[in-house]
Design a protein around this motif. Structure first.
Motif, PDB file in Angstrom:
ATOM      1  N   LYS A   1       0.836  -1.210   0.000  1.00 20.45           N
ATOM      2  CA  LYS A   1       0.000   0.000   0.000  1.00 20.45           C
ATOM      3  C   LYS A   1       0.867   1.255   0.000  1.00 20.45           C
ATOM      4  CE  LYS A   1      -3.910  -2.187   2.282  1.00 20.45           C
ATOM      5  NZ  LYS A   1      -4.663  -2.326   3.521  1.00 20.45           N
ATOM      6  N   THR A   2       1.942   1.226   0.759  1.00 26.08           N
ATOM      7  CA  THR A   2       2.864   2.361   0.809  1.00 26.08           C
ATOM      8  C   THR A   2       3.501   2.587  -0.560  1.00 26.08           C
ATOM      9  OG1 THR A   2       3.332   2.019   3.154  1.00 26.08           O
ATOM     10  CG2 THR A   2       4.976   3.239   1.887  1.00 26.08           C
ATOM     11  N   ALA A   3       3.972   1.511  -1.167  1.00 29.87           N
ATOM     12  CA  ALA A   3       4.605   1.623  -2.487  1.00 29.87           C
ATOM     13  C   ALA A   3       3.622   2.170  -3.517  1.00 29.87           C
ATOM     14  CB  ALA A   3       5.138   0.263  -2.928  1.00 29.87           C
ATOM     15  N   HIS A   4       2.397   1.688  -3.493  1.00 24.56           N
ATOM     16  CA  HIS A   4       1.394   2.170  -4.444  1.00 24.56           C
ATOM     17  C   HIS A   4       1.131   3.661  -4.250  1.00 24.56           C
ATOM     18  CE1 HIS A   4      -2.620   2.838  -6.164  1.00 24.56           C
ATOM     19  NE2 HIS A   4      -2.117   2.102  -7.131  1.00 24.56           N
ATOM     20  N   ALA A   5       0.971   4.069  -3.007  1.00 24.23           N
ATOM     21  CA  ALA A   5       0.714   5.486  -2.724  1.00 24.23           C
ATOM     22  C   ALA A   5       1.882   6.360  -3.194  1.00 24.23           C
ATOM     23  CB  ALA A   5       0.467   5.685  -1.223  1.00 24.23           C
TER      24      ALA A   5
ATOM     25  N   ASP B   1      10.078  -0.489 -17.963  1.00 28.37           N
ATOM     26  CA  ASP B   1       9.970  -0.034 -16.573  1.00 28.37           C
ATOM     27  C   ASP B   1       8.688   0.748 -16.311  1.00 28.37           C
ATOM     28  OD1 ASP B   1      12.487  -1.036 -16.591  1.00 28.37           O
ATOM     29  OD2 ASP B   1      13.500   0.877 -16.379  1.00 28.37           O
ATOM     30  N   ARG B   2       7.705   0.585 -17.143  1.00 26.78           N
ATOM     31  CA  ARG B   2       6.551   1.449 -17.116  1.00 26.78           C
ATOM     32  C   ARG B   2       5.537   1.075 -16.040  1.00 26.78           C
ATOM     33  NH1 ARG B   2       5.595   4.175 -22.263  1.00 26.78           N
ATOM     34  NH2 ARG B   2       3.462   4.154 -21.556  1.00 26.78           N
ATOM     35  N   ASP B   3       4.896   2.079 -15.569  1.00 28.32           N
ATOM     36  CA  ASP B   3       3.708   2.007 -14.724  1.00 28.32           C
ATOM     37  C   ASP B   3       3.826   1.113 -13.501  1.00 28.32           C
ATOM     38  OD1 ASP B   3       1.284   2.795 -13.858  1.00 28.32           O
ATOM     39  OD2 ASP B   3       0.203   2.233 -15.650  1.00 28.32           O
ATOM     40  N   HIS B   4       4.672   1.519 -12.596  1.00 21.79           N
ATOM     41  CA  HIS B   4       4.868   0.775 -11.359  1.00 21.79           C
ATOM     42  C   HIS B   4       3.583   0.683 -10.535  1.00 21.79           C
ATOM     43  CE1 HIS B   4       9.511   1.402 -11.263  1.00 21.79           C
ATOM     44  NE2 HIS B   4       9.103   0.684 -12.280  1.00 21.79           N
ATOM     45  N   ALA B   5       2.801   1.731 -10.500  1.00 25.03           N
ATOM     46  CA  ALA B   5       1.572   1.708  -9.687  1.00 25.03           C
ATOM     47  C   ALA B   5       0.647   0.596 -10.152  1.00 25.03           C
ATOM     48  CB  ALA B   5       0.868   3.059  -9.750  1.00 25.03           C
ATOM     49  N   THR B   6       0.464   0.467 -11.447  1.00 26.69           N
ATOM     50  CA  THR B   6      -0.400  -0.590 -11.987  1.00 26.69           C
ATOM     51  C   THR B   6       0.194  -1.963 -11.707  1.00 26.69           C
ATOM     52  OG1 THR B   6      -1.247   0.864 -13.705  1.00 26.69           O
ATOM     53  CG2 THR B   6      -1.450  -1.502 -14.094  1.00 26.69           C
ATOM     54  N   ARG B   7       1.491  -2.089 -11.863  1.00 23.24           N
ATOM     55  CA  ARG B   7       2.132  -3.374 -11.602  1.00 23.24           C
ATOM     56  C   ARG B   7       1.996  -3.772 -10.134  1.00 23.24           C
ATOM     57  NH1 ARG B   7       7.810  -2.359 -14.081  1.00 23.24           N
ATOM     58  NH2 ARG B   7       8.354  -4.191 -12.873  1.00 23.24           N
ATOM     59  N   ILE B   8       2.100  -2.813  -9.243  1.00 22.68           N
ATOM     60  CA  ILE B   8       1.934  -3.104  -7.817  1.00 22.68           C
ATOM     61  C   ILE B   8       0.519  -3.592  -7.557  1.00 22.68           C
ATOM     62  CG2 ILE B   8       1.820  -2.059  -5.508  1.00 22.68           C
ATOM     63  CD1 ILE B   8       4.202  -0.234  -6.472  1.00 22.68           C
TER      64      ILE B   8
END
Length: 156
Positions: free
Chosen positions: A102-106, A139-146
């Motif tokens: 949750k922290t990483a996504h935020a 390396d795209r879109d870390h939030a979506t990957r998380i």
């Protein structure tokens, strides 16, 4: 290089390095997710390297992507302060697995990181933009990957 651009680059580099440190910490805390966290940490390191290269060998203004850096320097500073505090807190007391995700996504949704994703999704308007985008294709879109990882692994 104009001083404003220099400050933005410095804070952007720091943001990427701070995220890499945080994700490395998560990598060390959660053996079941270590590959996921390691990949994100290395990608953040890669982003920092791109910014560092621009700082070392700046492109002429017309070649530097106008929309590469977040416009709000203070939001970058605030996000960096927050990540540094989280690293200190989580080093002393590791988070739960769910809290880490949750922290990483935020954080990925925060100013600098979401802005970087918007840059990657924007139409290409310069030579440097093309280079940045090509180098970051994977390396795209870390939030979506998380989020996808959380769903796939039933992390609530």
């Amino acid at each position: 290089m104009p001083e404003k651009l220099q400050k933005h680059l410095d804070e952007s580099i720091l943001l990427e390095l701070n995220l890499a440190r945080l994700y490395t910490l998560f990598n060390d805390c959660f053996a079941e997710d270590e590959d996921f966290w390691w990949d994100l940490a290395m990608e953040e390191q890669g982003h920092a390297s791109l910014f560092q290269q621009e700082k070392k060998e700046p492109q002429q203004k017309e070649f530097f992507p106008d929309n590469l850096l977040a416009k709000d320097l203070q939001s970058l500073i605030d996000t960096n302060t927050k990540i540094t505090a989280l690293i200190a807190t989580y080093t002393a007391t590791p988070p739960s697995r769910a809290e880490a995700f949750k922290t990483a996504h935020a954080l990925e949704m925060a100013a600098g990181e979401s802005h970087f994703q918007q840059f990657l999704d924007s139409p290409t308007n310069s030579y440097s933009a093309n280079i940045f985008k090509q180098l970051n294709q994977e390396d795209r879109d870390h939030a979506t990957r998380i989020q996808q990882y959380m769903l796939k692994n039933n992390i609530k």
